[in-house]
Design an enzyme around this catalytic site. Structure first.
Site, short mmCIF file in Angstrom:
data_model
loop_
_atom_site.label_atom_id
_atom_site.label_comp_id
_atom_site.label_asym_id
_atom_site.label_seq_id
_atom_site.Cartn_x
_atom_site.Cartn_y
_atom_site.Cartn_z
N HIS A 1 0.79 -1.23 0.00
CA HIS A 1 0.00 0.00 0.00
C HIS A 1 0.82 1.28 0.00
CE1 HIS A 1 -3.96 -1.89 0.84
NE2 HIS A 1 -3.22 -2.79 1.46
N LYS B 1 -7.61 14.06 4.32
CA LYS B 1 -6.76 12.88 4.28
C LYS B 1 -5.72 13.01 5.38
CE LYS B 1 -5.81 14.02 -0.07
NZ LYS B 1 -6.12 12.75 -0.68
N ARG B 2 -4.95 11.95 5.65
CA ARG B 2 -3.89 12.07 6.64
C ARG B 2 -2.94 13.19 6.26
NH1 ARG B 2 -3.20 8.56 11.17
NH2 ARG B 2 -1.24 9.69 11.35
N LYS C 1 1.49 14.38 0.52
CA LYS C 1 0.12 14.69 0.10
C LYS C 1 -0.05 16.18 -0.19
CE LYS C 1 -1.83 10.80 2.73
NZ LYS C 1 -2.62 9.96 1.82
N THR D 1 -8.29 6.74 -1.88
CA THR D 1 -9.66 6.20 -1.96
C THR D 1 -10.66 7.32 -1.72
OG1 THR D 1 -9.34 5.47 0.31
CG2 THR D 1 -9.25 3.78 -1.40
N LYS E 1 -14.45 8.41 -3.45
CA LYS E 1 -15.66 8.80 -2.71
C LYS E 1 -16.19 10.13 -3.23
CE LYS E 1 -13.65 6.31 1.10
NZ LYS E 1 -12.67 6.43 2.20
C1 26V Z 1 2.71 4.80 6.63
C2 26V Z 1 3.69 5.50 7.26
C3 26V Z 1 4.10 5.10 8.60
C4 26V Z 1 5.43 5.65 9.01
C5 26V Z 1 5.59 7.09 8.64
C6 26V Z 1 5.37 7.36 7.21
C7 26V Z 1 4.26 6.59 6.62
C8 26V Z 1 3.80 6.93 5.39
C9 26V Z 1 2.81 6.24 4.78
C10 26V Z 1 2.25 5.18 5.40
C11 26V Z 1 1.19 4.50 4.65
C12 26V Z 1 0.74 3.23 5.22
C13 26V Z 1 -0.05 2.46 4.28
C14 26V Z 1 -1.26 3.19 3.80
O1 26V Z 1 -2.12 3.59 4.55
N1 26V Z 1 -1.36 3.32 2.50
C15 26V Z 1 -2.52 3.87 1.85
O2 26V Z 1 -3.31 2.77 1.44
C16 26V Z 1 -4.48 3.18 0.78
C17 26V Z 1 -5.29 1.93 0.51
O3 26V Z 1 -4.63 1.14 -0.42
C18 26V Z 1 -4.14 3.96 -0.47
O4 26V Z 1 -5.33 4.39 -1.07
C19 26V Z 1 -3.26 5.15 -0.14
O5 26V Z 1 -2.83 5.77 -1.32
C20 26V Z 1 -2.06 4.69 0.67
O6 26V Z 1 -1.30 5.79 1.13
#
Ligand code: 26V
Length: 750
Positions: free
Chosen positions: A297, A482-483, A488, A590, A594
């Site tokens: 992801h 979003k986060r 982003k 996602t 929406k």
């Molecule tokens: C996690 C972390 C944790 C440590 C600090 C930096 C960092 C940056 C990104 C993430 C993402 C974790 C995985 C995630 O949530 N990915 C999201 O998954 C969605 C569902 O597939 C997707 O639509 C998003 O684009 C993607 O960011």
């Protein structure tokens, strides 16, 4: 119990002197009885979705809708003088951070809706994602004690407890089952850790801070805890039904790993087979290879998990030994294939950094998938290039989707009714029928404008209540929810707003359609720069909203504690969906889907699923701008110099507000640090790592183009409707069918 009995019993509920919470628990319990009384038969072959996160949101309205009793409940309560909306007081169950967790929830919803046997396994965190408060513009985190409202949608299964063993303690894993209602009822089984105080900590917090060794160990324990409980249970169930014939395990079970977090379940599976049931190692590995599949992801290196080998050895010695064994086995196999030294290093499970969970998954998983076309290509060509060379057959794409039940029927009843009246109600059970709308776009543009106006009115009323900000009814709504993460680029939106604001003030921007920019975002508690961006946006909002020269034309709102329920309101009431990540970095997105389904046009970069969205809805109905993946890679090669963009007075003025005293960072120096990150870089990354300044100009132009186009209400509404009409592809029903057919091989035959 049937629906009739449900309504009869509901009518008998005495509402006098009952608080909202007790009424909520009573009605929910009744609905649970209704739902569980028609649970249906178990399936022979099942798929299991292992995920650290399930961002479910509010269950009450959704479950009543799935059970087909939402309207009756609303009417009966109204007769008793109760507005069903009072249950909005019950907060969301936020057992997830963002996209990955919400996707898991949409997938469960779609599978149940389609009658497919997909069940979830996760952790029942005592505290979900923190509640966000804003103090002096800064984010503050408060614990999310979601269970204080009761948990009527879960059933504790006392007699299905298990024990999970670590070197230094054993932990009881107690399952709580949340039914997922639909055409069939599936189960989301969340494990709660019980035992000593140390043991209980395992399921206390979603994503504990992992910047210390203690935090890292806790996170590892969490991952192993739910993975071990899940595969241990699946193996036992298999033995009960089919004896110790483990060869047939993959015939009945498919296990999907939601990112690398549950990847240790592979090792635990092999451990149980070899240690407890004396299957030889190679056979156990072969069985695992037919059982597990892995979804990636994110391509961000900081999110690719590598477990420190000493930590693993200390708390999970058997797992450590097996990790080494599997590493050597893979090395041996690859050496025979004449793999080069570099290629071996690239794919190694045991590396100088520790154990690579992604490399383990790539080696064992039956399939590996990305979550949007571009993302899967990037996995194949860049991130997992070597693995793709050696295991090309494993790679698949599964573009994400979202459930139209929550994200259209539930959050936008008004638009749903307009759709019913225009194309009939068939789309409610077969979402592909939304395509019929393409034949009616011109005819219903005015009605659509009225629906959007109504949804905006509801949203503005809610924002007024929650944030105290007034937004006039006719405002155009741009939203970025979003986060919070640098990639982003909420910061780029902040600069764009400043450019528009100064342009309105000095008269260089004319005929501007009055607009509001809505932000919703939580930052990771330890992510300083993201927190600074929240403060910066709040500073901008304070000045812009107070400025009487412009505030009839421009407003900015940062909504506090953005969550699934807030999203339902913002998404339905928006005109423009801001999806402006640095190309190549947003795996899919996602929220973009929406918004599309609710008739917002996308203003975005060619990234993630935006590419497919504009492919389906038409480039002419959306607003694409900025550097592409190719542009970015060229810029990186040739050398990118962000400073030169500051020479343009418009950009310079907006960006320099970080250092020229326009805004206050509360004496923290964080605005200067943010400015430096754009202009000189930091030790670990180059200046403007996310190409904010490069894309800023084309972004402002796209925002202004939208603003101009919006003045022709009907033609803009037609663009919005084109997005609704072509959104069926982005339903998670489509995604889940693809997973079911091409990975899990499950069907709706009971
Ligand atoms: C996690 C972390 C944790 C440590 C600090 C930096 C960092 C940056 C990104 C993430 C993402 C974790 C995985 C995630 O949530 N990915 C999201 O998954 C969605 C569902 O597939 C997707 O639509 C998003 O684009 C993607 O960011």
């Amino acid at each position: 119990m049937d629906k009739k009995q449900f309504t009869e019993r509901l009518k008998k509920i005495d509402v006098k002197n009952k608080g909202v919470i007790s009424l909520y628990n009573e009605i929910s319990a009744l609905a649970m009885e209704l739902g569980l009384s028609s649970a249906g038969k178990a399936s022979e072959r099942n798929a299991y979705y292992l995920s650290m996160e399930f961002l479910i949101g509010r269950s009450f309205y959704n479950n009543l809708m799935e059970l087909g009793v939402l309207e009756q409940t609303s009417e009966i309560l109204a007769e008793k003088g109760i507005d069903i909306n009072v249950f909005e007081e019950i907060e969301d169950a936020a057992l997830g951070n963002g996209g990955l967790g919400r996707l898991a929830a949409c997938f469960l919803d779609s599978a149940a809706g389609l009658g497919l046997p997909l069940h979830g396994y996760g952790i029942r965190y005592k505290y979900g994602l923190f509640k966000q408060a804003i103090k002096n513009g800064f984010q503050i985190e408060l614990p999310d004690d979601w269970q204080r409202f009761g948990d009527p949608w879960s059933v504790r299964r006392e007699n299905e407890k298990r024990t999970v063993i670590f070197a230094d303690m054993s932990v009881t894993a107690v399952p709580y089952d949340m039914p997922v209602f639909g055409k069939r009822t599936n189960v989301l089984r969340l494990w709660q850790a019980e035992g000593s105080a140390e043991a209980q900590k395992i399921s206390e917090y979603l994503y504990p801070a992992d910047d210390t060794e203690e935090g890292k160990i806790l996170r590892l324990r969490q991952e192993y805890f739910f993975s071990a409980a899940a595969v241990g249970e699946l193996i036992e169930k298999h033995i009960k039904k089919h004896g110790r014939n483990f060869e047939s395990f993959p015939q009945y079970n498919a296990i999907q790993l939601n990112d690398t977090h549950p990847v240790l379940s592979i090792i635990e599976f092999i451990r149980l087979l070899t240690a407890d049931y004396k299957v030889n190692f190679s056979d156990a590995l072969e069985i695992a290879k037919k059982t597990f599949s892995y979804t990636n992801h994110t391509v961000l290196p900081e999110a690719l998990e590598c477990w420190n080998a000493d930590i693993v050895k200390k708390i999970l010695p058997d797992i450590y030994a097996l990790l080494i064994k599997i590493h050597l086995k893979q090395k041996d196999e690859l050496t025979r294939l004449n793999c080069t030294r570099e290629e071996l290093a690239d794919m190694a499970i045991y590396t100088s950094n520790g154990f690579s969970m992604a490399n383990l998954a790539l080696y064992v998983a039956k399939t590996v998938n990305g979550v949007a076309k571009l993302h899967t290509e990037i996995l194949k060509q860049n991130l997992f290039k070597t693995a793709y060379k050696y295991y090309p057959g494993k790679f698949q794409n599964k573009t994400n989707g979202i459930t139209q039940r929550r994200w259209l029927m539930l959050c936008n009843g008004e638009l749903s009714v307009l759709l019913d009246e225009t194309i009939g109600t068939g789309w409610r059970s077969d979402v592909s029928e939304l395509g019929k709308l393409n034949g009616y776009i011109g005819q219903i543009a005015e009605e659509f404008v009225a629906v959007k106006a109504e949804k905006k009115k509801q949203l503005f009323k809610y924002i007024k209540q929650r944030e105290g900000v007034d937004i006039p009814d006719n405002f155009l709504v741009y939203s970025q929810v979003k986060r919070l993460h640098e990639y982003k680029r909420q910061l780029m939106t902040a600069f764009a707003i400043l450019e528009i604001y100064y342009g309105l003030k000095d008269g260089t921007i004319k005929n501007f359609a009055p607009s509001v920019f809505i932000f919703g975002a939580k930052s990771a508690p330890a992510y300083k720069r993201a927190k600074t961006i929240i403060k910066f946006i709040n500073e901008i909002a304070a000045i812009v909203n107070e400025d009487e020269q412009t505030n009839g034309l421009l407003k900015v709102v940062f909504v506090c504690n953005y969550n699934v329920s807030y999203a339902e309101k913002i998404i339905a009431g928006s005109d423009v969906s801001l999806q402006v990540s640095t190309a190549g970095l947003e795996a899919s997105g996602t929220g973009n889907m929406k918004f599309m389904m609710n008739g917002a046009v996308t203003c975005g970069t060619m990234d993630g699923a935006n590419i497919e969205i504009v492919e389906y809805a038409g480039l002419e109905n959306n607003y694409v701008f900025g550097a592409t993946v190719e542009d970015i890679s060229k810029l990186k090669k040739e050398g990118y110099e962000p400073l030169k963009y500051l020479a343009d007075p418009k950009h310079g003025k907006a960006v320099k507000t970080l250092i020229d005293g326009t805004f206050e960072d509360g004496g923290t120096g964080s605005f200067k640090e943010l400015y430096d990150s754009l202009t000189v870089g930091a030790s670990w990354h180059k200046a403007d790592n996310y190409f904010v300044l490069y894309d800023l100009e084309s972004y402002v132009n796209a925002l202004l183009k939208i603003n101009g186009d919006y003045k022709d209400k009907n033609s803009f509404a037609e663009k919005q409707l084109k997005n609704v009409a072509n959104s069926a592809y982005f339903s998670s029903d489509r995604t889940i069918k693809e997973y079911a057919d091409e990975i899990w091989e499950i069907s709706d035959a009971f």
